[in-house]
Design a protein around this motif. Structure first.
Motif, short mmCIF file in Angstrom:
data_model
loop_
_atom_site.label_atom_id
_atom_site.label_comp_id
_atom_site.label_asym_id
_atom_site.label_seq_id
_atom_site.Cartn_x
_atom_site.Cartn_y
_atom_site.Cartn_z
N UNK A 79 -59.98 -78.04 16.48
CA UNK A 79 -58.76 -77.49 17.09
C UNK A 79 -57.48 -78.02 16.46
N UNK A 80 -57.57 -79.01 15.58
CA UNK A 80 -56.39 -79.55 14.90
C UNK A 80 -56.59 -79.45 13.39
N UNK A 81 -55.60 -78.89 12.71
CA UNK A 81 -55.63 -78.79 11.24
C UNK A 81 -54.48 -79.60 10.69
N UNK A 82 -54.78 -80.48 9.75
CA UNK A 82 -53.76 -81.28 9.06
C UNK A 82 -53.51 -80.64 7.69
N UNK A 83 -52.28 -80.22 7.46
CA UNK A 83 -51.91 -79.52 6.23
C UNK A 83 -51.35 -80.53 5.23
N UNK A 84 -51.94 -80.56 4.03
CA UNK A 84 -51.48 -81.46 2.97
C UNK A 84 -51.17 -80.66 1.71
N UNK A 85 -50.41 -81.27 0.82
CA UNK A 85 -50.02 -80.60 -0.41
C UNK A 85 -51.19 -80.51 -1.39
N UNK A 86 -51.82 -81.63 -1.66
CA UNK A 86 -52.86 -81.72 -2.70
C UNK A 86 -54.08 -82.48 -2.18
N UNK A 87 -55.17 -82.40 -2.91
CA UNK A 87 -56.41 -83.07 -2.52
C UNK A 87 -56.21 -84.57 -2.42
N UNK A 88 -55.41 -85.18 -3.30
CA UNK A 88 -55.22 -86.63 -3.23
C UNK A 88 -54.58 -87.04 -1.91
N UNK A 89 -53.77 -86.16 -1.30
CA UNK A 89 -53.18 -86.46 0.00
C UNK A 89 -54.24 -86.45 1.10
N UNK A 90 -55.16 -85.50 1.01
CA UNK A 90 -56.29 -85.44 1.95
C UNK A 90 -57.10 -86.73 1.84
N UNK A 92 -56.14 -89.60 0.75
CA UNK A 92 -55.36 -90.74 1.25
C UNK A 92 -55.45 -90.82 2.77
N UNK A 93 -55.34 -89.71 3.46
CA UNK A 93 -55.46 -89.70 4.92
C UNK A 93 -56.86 -90.09 5.36
N UNK A 94 -57.87 -89.66 4.63
CA UNK A 94 -59.25 -90.01 4.96
C UNK A 94 -59.50 -91.51 4.79
N UNK A 95 -58.84 -92.14 3.83
CA UNK A 95 -58.97 -93.59 3.65
C UNK A 95 -58.55 -94.33 4.91
N UNK A 96 -57.53 -93.82 5.58
CA UNK A 96 -57.04 -94.45 6.81
C UNK A 96 -57.97 -94.28 7.99
N UNK A 97 -58.90 -93.33 7.91
CA UNK A 97 -59.90 -93.08 8.96
C UNK A 97 -59.28 -92.90 10.34
N UNK A 174 -41.67 -93.00 4.36
CA UNK A 174 -40.27 -93.06 3.93
C UNK A 174 -39.83 -91.76 3.26
N UNK A 175 -38.54 -91.46 3.38
CA UNK A 175 -37.99 -90.28 2.73
C UNK A 175 -38.15 -90.46 1.23
N UNK A 176 -38.69 -89.44 0.58
CA UNK A 176 -38.94 -89.51 -0.86
C UNK A 176 -40.30 -90.11 -1.19
N UNK A 177 -41.05 -90.56 -0.16
CA UNK A 177 -42.36 -91.16 -0.39
C UNK A 177 -43.46 -90.11 -0.54
N UNK A 178 -44.55 -90.49 -1.16
CA UNK A 178 -45.70 -89.61 -1.33
C UNK A 178 -46.90 -90.26 -0.68
N UNK A 179 -47.69 -89.46 0.03
CA UNK A 179 -48.81 -89.97 0.81
C UNK A 179 -49.78 -90.81 -0.01
N UNK A 186 -49.78 -97.65 7.24
CA UNK A 186 -48.62 -96.79 7.33
C UNK A 186 -49.04 -95.36 7.63
N UNK A 187 -50.09 -94.89 6.96
CA UNK A 187 -50.59 -93.54 7.22
C UNK A 187 -51.10 -93.40 8.64
N UNK A 188 -51.82 -94.39 9.14
CA UNK A 188 -52.33 -94.34 10.51
C UNK A 188 -51.19 -94.31 11.52
N UNK A 189 -50.15 -95.13 11.30
CA UNK A 189 -49.00 -95.14 12.21
C UNK A 189 -48.26 -93.82 12.19
N UNK A 190 -48.16 -93.22 11.01
CA UNK A 190 -47.48 -91.93 10.89
C UNK A 190 -48.23 -90.83 11.63
#
Length: 197
Positions: A79-90, A92-97, A174-179, A186-190
């Motif tokens: 029921x929830x979809x997380x939209x990312x720009x590129x596979x490396x962003x996906x 990165x989010x998966x690393x945070x579990x 942060x503004x200008x940051x890349x996932x 930081x990713x988990x908190x975001x």
């Protein structure tokens, strides 16, 4: 200084992100010192992966199966979809579990200066996924760059008609940051402190 084959290997490795000519030369030297335990297994792994890798027809992830392991996982929420720009962003989010839903990889961001418009990204596929499935929330996890912000705004406008809740990553990015360059905490908190758009 070295044979053509070694120089070609150094040249190819130096094309990888984070590896310049010096780093590539050091990596090749290390592999040459241990060909049986490092170089040959690496070459075999590269060849085997190249033979079976594919792009997931559902979310756009790169994996060895279609649908990918994330889309096929019955324990993940649909029921929830997380939209990312590129596979490396996906990845990165998966690393945070921290995220247990599904993903959608756009394949880039809107960038008029580079000639990238809505038809060049997988935005229509996202809208169709939201319409065809019982999706309650779309998390926009685009990078906090000008192009990322523009893309998030465009997607929000496209999703208004579906009635789905649209949220955006918040504190910690942060503004200008890349996932891909952020740490797991930081990713988990975001993800935890995301807010409505």
């Amino acid at each position: 200084m070295t044979g053509r084959e070694i120089e070609n290997l150094i040249k190819l490795l130096s094309r990888l992100p984070g590896l310049g000519p010096r780093s590539a030369r050091r990596a090749v030297l290390q592999m040459l010192k241990k060909p049986e335990t490092l170089m040959i297994p690496l070459a075999d792994a590269l060849h085997a992966t190249a033979e079976v890798m594919t792009t997931c027809s559902v979310c756009g992830n790169i994996d060895v199966t279609d649908p990918c392991h994330i889309c096929a996982d019955q324990n993940r929420g649909t029921d929830i979809i997380c939209v990312v720009e590129e596979v490396q962003d996906l990845w990165a989010l998966e690393r945070g579990a921290s995220f247990k839903g599904k993903y959608h990889v756009l394949g880039g961001t809107l960038s008029p200066l580079d000639g990238v418009g809505p038809d060049d990204l997988k935005i229509d596929q996202l809208v169709n996924r939201v319409r065809e499935n019982a999706v309650s929330e779309v998390i926009l996890a685009t990078n906090a760059t000008v192009d990322g912000q523009t893309t998030a705004h465009y997607i929000t406008e496209r999703l208004i008609e579906t009635g789905v809740k649209v949220t955006r990553l918040a504190h910690g990015v942060p503004v200008g940051g890349e996932l891909d360059y952020l740490d797991d905490g930081t990713l988990a908190a975001a993800l935890r402190s995301r807010s409505s758009v």
